[in-house]
Scaffold this motif. Sequence first.
Motif, PDB file in Angstrom:
ATOM      1  N   LEU A 193       0.822  -1.214   0.000  1.00 16.93           N
ATOM      2  CA  LEU A 193       0.000   0.000   0.000  1.00 16.93           C
ATOM      3  C   LEU A 193       0.856   1.263   0.000  1.00 16.93           C
ATOM      4  CD1 LEU A 193      -2.919  -0.601   2.525  1.00 16.93           C
ATOM      5  CD2 LEU A 193      -3.175   0.253   0.203  1.00 16.93           C
ATOM      6  N   LEU A 194       2.021   1.185   0.610  1.00 14.19           N
ATOM      7  CA  LEU A 194       2.876   2.360   0.717  1.00 14.19           C
ATOM      8  C   LEU A 194       3.409   2.812  -0.635  1.00 14.19           C
ATOM      9  CD1 LEU A 194       4.751   1.345   3.983  1.00 14.19           C
ATOM     10  CD2 LEU A 194       3.189   3.277   3.702  1.00 14.19           C
ATOM     11  N   LYS A 195       3.216   2.009  -1.670  1.00 14.31           N
ATOM     12  CA  LYS A 195       3.623   2.397  -3.022  1.00 14.31           C
ATOM     13  C   LYS A 195       2.545   3.222  -3.727  1.00 14.31           C
ATOM     14  CE  LYS A 195       6.447  -1.771  -3.634  1.00 14.31           C
ATOM     15  NZ  LYS A 195       6.643  -3.006  -4.446  1.00 14.31           N
ATOM     16  N   VAL A 196       1.365   3.295  -3.111  1.00 24.68           N
ATOM     17  CA  VAL A 196       0.265   4.056  -3.706  1.00 24.68           C
ATOM     18  C   VAL A 196       0.548   5.548  -3.595  1.00 24.68           C
ATOM     19  CG1 VAL A 196      -2.189   4.625  -3.496  1.00 24.68           C
ATOM     20  CG2 VAL A 196      -1.440   2.252  -3.272  1.00 24.68           C
ATOM     21  N   LYS A 197       0.244   6.257  -4.639  1.00 31.01           N
ATOM     22  CA  LYS A 197       0.476   7.694  -4.689  1.00 31.01           C
ATOM     23  C   LYS A 197      -0.207   8.408  -3.523  1.00 31.01           C
ATOM     24  CE  LYS A 197      -0.307  11.650  -7.778  1.00 31.01           C
ATOM     25  NZ  LYS A 197      -0.909  12.065  -9.083  1.00 31.01           N
ATOM     26  N   ARG A 198       0.560   9.219  -2.789  1.00 28.55           N
ATOM     27  CA  ARG A 198       0.096  10.080  -1.703  1.00 28.55           C
ATOM     28  C   ARG A 198      -0.364   9.305  -0.460  1.00 28.55           C
ATOM     29  NH1 ARG A 198      -3.897  14.600  -4.018  1.00 28.55           N
ATOM     30  NH2 ARG A 198      -3.707  15.292  -1.841  1.00 28.55           N
ATOM     31  N   LEU A 199      -0.144   7.995  -0.418  1.00 25.15           N
ATOM     32  CA  LEU A 199      -0.522   7.222   0.770  1.00 25.15           C
ATOM     33  C   LEU A 199       0.715   7.064   1.649  1.00 25.15           C
ATOM     34  CD1 LEU A 199      -2.937   4.179   0.787  1.00 25.15           C
ATOM     35  CD2 LEU A 199      -1.083   4.388   2.431  1.00 25.15           C
ATOM     36  N   GLY A 200       0.783   7.885   2.695  1.00 25.86           N
ATOM     37  CA  GLY A 200       1.955   7.900   3.553  1.00 25.86           C
ATOM     38  C   GLY A 200       1.809   7.042   4.793  1.00 25.86           C
ATOM     39  N   PRO A 201       2.797   7.104   5.690  1.00 23.32           N
ATOM     40  CA  PRO A 201       2.802   6.259   6.904  1.00 23.32           C
ATOM     41  C   PRO A 201       1.575   6.460   7.794  1.00 23.32           C
ATOM     42  CG  PRO A 201       4.964   7.235   6.534  1.00 23.32           C
ATOM     43  CD  PRO A 201       4.043   7.885   5.559  1.00 23.32           C
ATOM     44  N   LYS A 202       1.089   7.706   7.922  1.00 24.72           N
ATOM     45  CA  LYS A 202      -0.060   7.943   8.796  1.00 24.72           C
ATOM     46  C   LYS A 202      -1.310   7.284   8.239  1.00 24.72           C
ATOM     47  CE  LYS A 202      -1.887   9.652  12.468  1.00 24.72           C
ATOM     48  NZ  LYS A 202      -1.399   9.264  13.815  1.00 24.72           N
ATOM     49  N   ALA A 203      -1.572   7.451   6.955  1.00 19.41           N
ATOM     50  CA  ALA A 203      -2.735   6.812   6.338  1.00 19.41           C
ATOM     51  C   ALA A 203      -2.602   5.294   6.420  1.00 19.41           C
ATOM     52  CB  ALA A 203      -2.887   7.257   4.887  1.00 19.41           C
ATOM     53  N   PHE A 204      -1.394   4.795   6.230  1.00 18.68           N
ATOM     54  CA  PHE A 204      -1.162   3.345   6.327  1.00 18.68           C
ATOM     55  C   PHE A 204      -1.473   2.853   7.735  1.00 18.68           C
ATOM     56  CE2 PHE A 204       1.507  -0.325   7.289  1.00 18.68           C
ATOM     57  CZ  PHE A 204       1.194  -1.170   6.234  1.00 18.68           C
ATOM     58  N   GLU A 205      -1.011   3.584   8.736  1.00 18.00           N
ATOM     59  CA  GLU A 205      -1.272   3.196  10.128  1.00 18.00           C
ATOM     60  C   GLU A 205      -2.769   3.102  10.401  1.00 18.00           C
ATOM     61  OE1 GLU A 205       0.064   5.066  14.363  1.00 18.00           O
ATOM     62  OE2 GLU A 205      -1.330   6.241  13.146  1.00 18.00           O
ATOM     63  N   GLN A 206      -3.514   4.110   9.943  1.00 19.34           N
ATOM     64  CA  GLN A 206      -4.947   4.159  10.208  1.00 19.34           C
ATOM     65  C   GLN A 206      -5.725   3.100   9.433  1.00 19.34           C
ATOM     66  OE1 GLN A 206      -6.457   6.477  12.470  1.00 19.34           O
ATOM     67  NE2 GLN A 206      -4.299   6.660  13.003  1.00 19.34           N
ATOM     68  N   ALA A 207      -5.285   2.777   8.218  1.00 20.93           N
ATOM     69  CA  ALA A 207      -6.084   1.930   7.323  1.00 20.93           C
ATOM     70  C   ALA A 207      -5.714   0.451   7.340  1.00 20.93           C
ATOM     71  CB  ALA A 207      -5.964   2.460   5.891  1.00 20.93           C
ATOM     72  N   ALA A 208      -4.449   0.148   7.538  1.00 20.85           N
ATOM     73  CA  ALA A 208      -3.948  -1.207   7.266  1.00 20.85           C
ATOM     74  C   ALA A 208      -4.714  -2.305   7.985  1.00 20.85           C
ATOM     75  CB  ALA A 208      -2.463  -1.287   7.617  1.00 20.85           C
ATOM     76  N   GLY A 209      -5.051  -2.091   9.248  1.00 21.32           N
ATOM     77  CA  GLY A 209      -5.714  -3.147  10.016  1.00 21.32           C
ATOM     78  C   GLY A 209      -7.096  -3.500   9.514  1.00 21.32           C
ATOM     79  N   PHE A 210      -7.712  -2.611   8.744  1.00 17.95           N
ATOM     80  CA  PHE A 210      -9.075  -2.836   8.262  1.00 17.95           C
ATOM     81  C   PHE A 210      -9.103  -3.362   6.827  1.00 17.95           C
ATOM     82  CE2 PHE A 210      -9.115   0.664  11.354  1.00 17.95           C
ATOM     83  CZ  PHE A 210      -9.903   0.085  12.331  1.00 17.95           C
ATOM     84  N   LEU A 211      -7.924  -3.518   6.218  1.00 15.56           N
ATOM     85  CA  LEU A 211      -7.828  -4.015   4.846  1.00 15.56           C
ATOM     86  C   LEU A 211      -7.335  -5.455   4.858  1.00 15.56           C
ATOM     87  CD1 LEU A 211      -6.180  -0.832   3.311  1.00 15.56           C
ATOM     88  CD2 LEU A 211      -8.530  -1.606   2.936  1.00 15.56           C
ATOM     89  N   ARG A 212      -7.864  -6.256   3.956  1.00 15.25           N
ATOM     90  CA  ARG A 212      -7.498  -7.671   3.890  1.00 15.25           C
ATOM     91  C   ARG A 212      -6.790  -7.966   2.567  1.00 15.25           C
ATOM     92  NH1 ARG A 212      -8.786  -6.539   8.213  1.00 15.25           N
ATOM     93  NH2 ARG A 212     -10.673  -7.092   9.359  1.00 15.25           N
ATOM     94  N   VAL A 213      -5.653  -8.659   2.661  1.00 14.60           N
ATOM     95  CA  VAL A 213      -4.910  -9.097   1.473  1.00 14.60           C
ATOM     96  C   VAL A 213      -4.595 -10.573   1.646  1.00 14.60           C
ATOM     97  CG1 VAL A 213      -2.866  -8.778   0.040  1.00 14.60           C
ATOM     98  CG2 VAL A 213      -3.867  -6.811   1.208  1.00 14.60           C
ATOM     99  N   HIS A 214      -4.980 -11.362   0.668  1.00 12.62           N
ATOM    100  CA  HIS A 214      -4.712 -12.804   0.727  1.00 12.62           C
ATOM    101  C   HIS A 214      -3.438 -13.086  -0.069  1.00 12.62           C
ATOM    102  CE1 HIS A 214      -8.655 -13.547   2.567  1.00 12.62           C
ATOM    103  NE2 HIS A 214      -9.095 -12.602   1.748  1.00 12.62           N
TER     104      HIS A 214
END
Length: 716
Positions: A527-548
Motif C-alpha cells: 500500500l505504501l507504493k500508492v500515490k500520496r498514501l503515507g505512513p499515517k494513512a497506512f497506520e490508520q487503514a492497514a488493520g481494516f484491509l485484507r490481502v490474501h
Amino acid sequence: MNDKYIGIIGKELSLKNHHVAAVVTLLDEGGTVPFIARYRKEATGTMDEVAVAAVRDRLESLLELDKRREAILSSLGERDLLTPELKQAVEQARDKAQLEDIYLPHRPKRRTRGAMARERGLEPLALLLLAQKGSDPHHEATRFISDDKDNPERSVPDTDAALAGARDIIAENISENSKARQAMRALFVKRGRFVSRVAKGKEEAGATYRDWFEWDEPLARIPGHRALAMFRGENEKFLKLSLRPPEEEATGLLRNSVVRGIGADARLVAEAMDDCYKRLLGPSLENEVRAEVKRRADEEAISVFASNLRELLLAAPLGQKRVLALDPGFRTGAKLTVLDAQGALKEYTTIFPVGSKKQQEDAAATLRTLCGRYTIEAIAIGNGTAGRETEAFVRTLDLSIPAVLVNESGASIYSASEVARREFPDLDLTVRGSASIGRRLMDPLAELVKIDPKSIGVGQYQHDVDQGALKKRLDQVVESCVNSVGVDLNTASAELLAHVSGLGPVLAGNIVAHRDEHGPFTSRKALLKVKRLGPKAFEQAAGFLRVHGKEPLDASAVHPERYALVKNMARDAGCSVRELMDEPEARTRISMDSYVSEEVGLPTLRDIMAELSRPGRDPRAEFSAFSFTEGINDIADLHEGMRLPGIVTNVTKFGAFVDVGVHRDGLVHISQLADRFVRDPSEVVAPGREVVVTVIGLDQKRGRINLSMKSGLNGD
C-alpha cells in the motif's frame, strides 16, 4: 488548548480524565474513531466507538462555544463596552444560552421602539417609573415633552407619547435581563404547551394532518416524531403552532418579579410587563424553545435513522456466488442480469414473467438456459413493482435455486449516479438497477455504500431534520460498519475503500488506479507504493484491509504494528504463524501474561488471540433465504386475523413497518410489538429482521395495514 476541556468531558461522560486526554491527543494526531477504538485500547481504557465519538463530539461543541465566546469578547472590546465584570461573566458562561443572555443587552441593535424612545431622551423617565417610588407618571412625563423642529422624529408631543416611550424602554430592558430570561425559560420548559390548530380554510387540503387539527400536550413530553410531523404541517401552511406556557402564568411571573406596590407608576410597569411578554420575551423564547424541540427531535430521528442504517448495512451477505438478478416490471418486463461470483456483469436481457402465455414460456426458457449456462447459485428479485408476481413465477419453474426478494430502495438513485455510469457506461439505467439488486444480495454493505444513505428508505422524517447533522451521523455509521467488517483490498470498489479508516475518496481512487495499473496487491505493505498514501494513512487503514497473500496476517485484523509480536508468539510456541492460526492446540501454548508490556496490554492481546482463531472473521450473520406466504400478493388478499411472515423494513420511535409481500408495508404500532411494555421499538425489532405478524386492521381505501406481533393474537 484542549487541556481545559478534559475535566469537563470526563465528568459529563463519566470517563477518567487520562483516558479522555488520550482520545483527544489521538484525535489531534489524525486518528479516526474506528482506529482508536480498535487499536489503542490501552490508552483509552477500552473505550468503544460510541464512547470515542462522544468525546470527539463534546470536544467539538466546547470548541464551538469558546469560538463564540471569543467573538463576543472581541465585539465588546471593539465598542469599548468590555468592563471587568462583563468580561468575567462572559468567560464563566457555561452554555450557549447563558452566553447569549449576557451578550443580549450589548448586542448591536436595529432601531427598535425602545431604541427610538431612548433617542428622544426618555430613558431617565423609564428608569424613574421602574423604580416605582409612588410618583405620578403623567406629572413626571411633562418634563420630557419636546418639539424638535429639525428632527420631528425626536419630538415628544405630549405626556401619553412620553409614557408610551418609557413603557417601550422598560419592556425592552426586562426582555434583555438575563435573570428574567432564565426564569421565563424555566417556565417554558416546565409549563410550556405544544398546541396545534388547523389553519383557517385548510381542513380539506390538510387532511393528512387531521390528527393534529386540535392538539395540545406538554412540551416536556412531546415525542420527537410527533413534533417533526407538526412542524412539517406548519411549513406546508396546514397547521398553526404555539409553543408557550399559559399566558397568564407567563405575564404573572414577570409582574411578580418586577412590579412593586399599587401606585400609578407600578400599574404602568405592569402594563410594560404584559407588552414585554407578548411582543418581545414571549416570541424570543418561543423561537428558542422551538429550536431546542427541533434539535431534540432531529437528534432522535437521526439516531433512529442511524440505527436502522447500521442494521441494513450489516445485513447477512450471500457471499461470492453466481447470481441471476431480476428488476421486475409489468409493462416493460423484468430486466435480467447475470453476475459472476465477483459481481461482474456477464450477460443481460429482458424477460416478461408476468406477461402473456407466450411471453412467460419464453421467460421460462431464458431463465433455464442462463441458470444452466452460468451454473447460477441464487436468483435475486427486486421487491418493488411486480416483485411478488415475478417471484411466484420463478418458483413455478422448480429450478432448485434459492429465489430471494431483495429490498430495492435506492436502486434507481444508484442507476442514475456517477458511480453507476462509471461502472456500466454503456448500459441502460434499468440494467444497472438489476445488477445493483444482484450485488445487494451478494454483499449489501459493498453495494449500499454507493448510495446516499437518505435514499435507502430506513429513516424517520429524514428530509425534515438538520441535513448537515444527518449527513455527519450517517457517514459515521457507514464508516463504522465498513471498518467493523473489513475490506478486501483487491476487490473493493473505490466507494467502499473511501470509508476505510484513514483513506477517503482521493486515496481510495489512487488505490484502485494503482491496482488497475500494477495488478493485485500482494501485501499490506505494498500500500505504501500508492500515490500520496503515507505512513499515517497506512497506520490508520492497514488493520481494516485484507490481502490474501504470502503473509497470513495480512488477511486478518491484526495490525501490522503487531506482526513482530505474533511472530514471537509463534516462535515461543514452536510453530509457524500459519500453524498458530490454523491449529487451536498451538494457541493453547501461548500465555498472554508473558507478552504484556507498557505498550501492549491484555485488551490488545485478547483481540489478537481472538483474531488468530478466526482470521478476518465477518461479524455479520449467516445468510438465510426468506419467503412470503404464497398467494398473498396484494392488500386485497389480506383479512383481519391472518397470520403472516414478514420482513421489518423500517423502525421508528412509534413502531415498525413490516413488508408482508403486498407492495405496501404494514405498521406494527409500538403498543403491538410485544406482550410486555416496550419503551423503544429497537429493543424488539430491527430492519431486515424476520417476524411473524397478525393483521389487526385494514383500510384499503387509504392503503393502510395495521399489524401486531403479540403472541396471544398469533396463537402461540
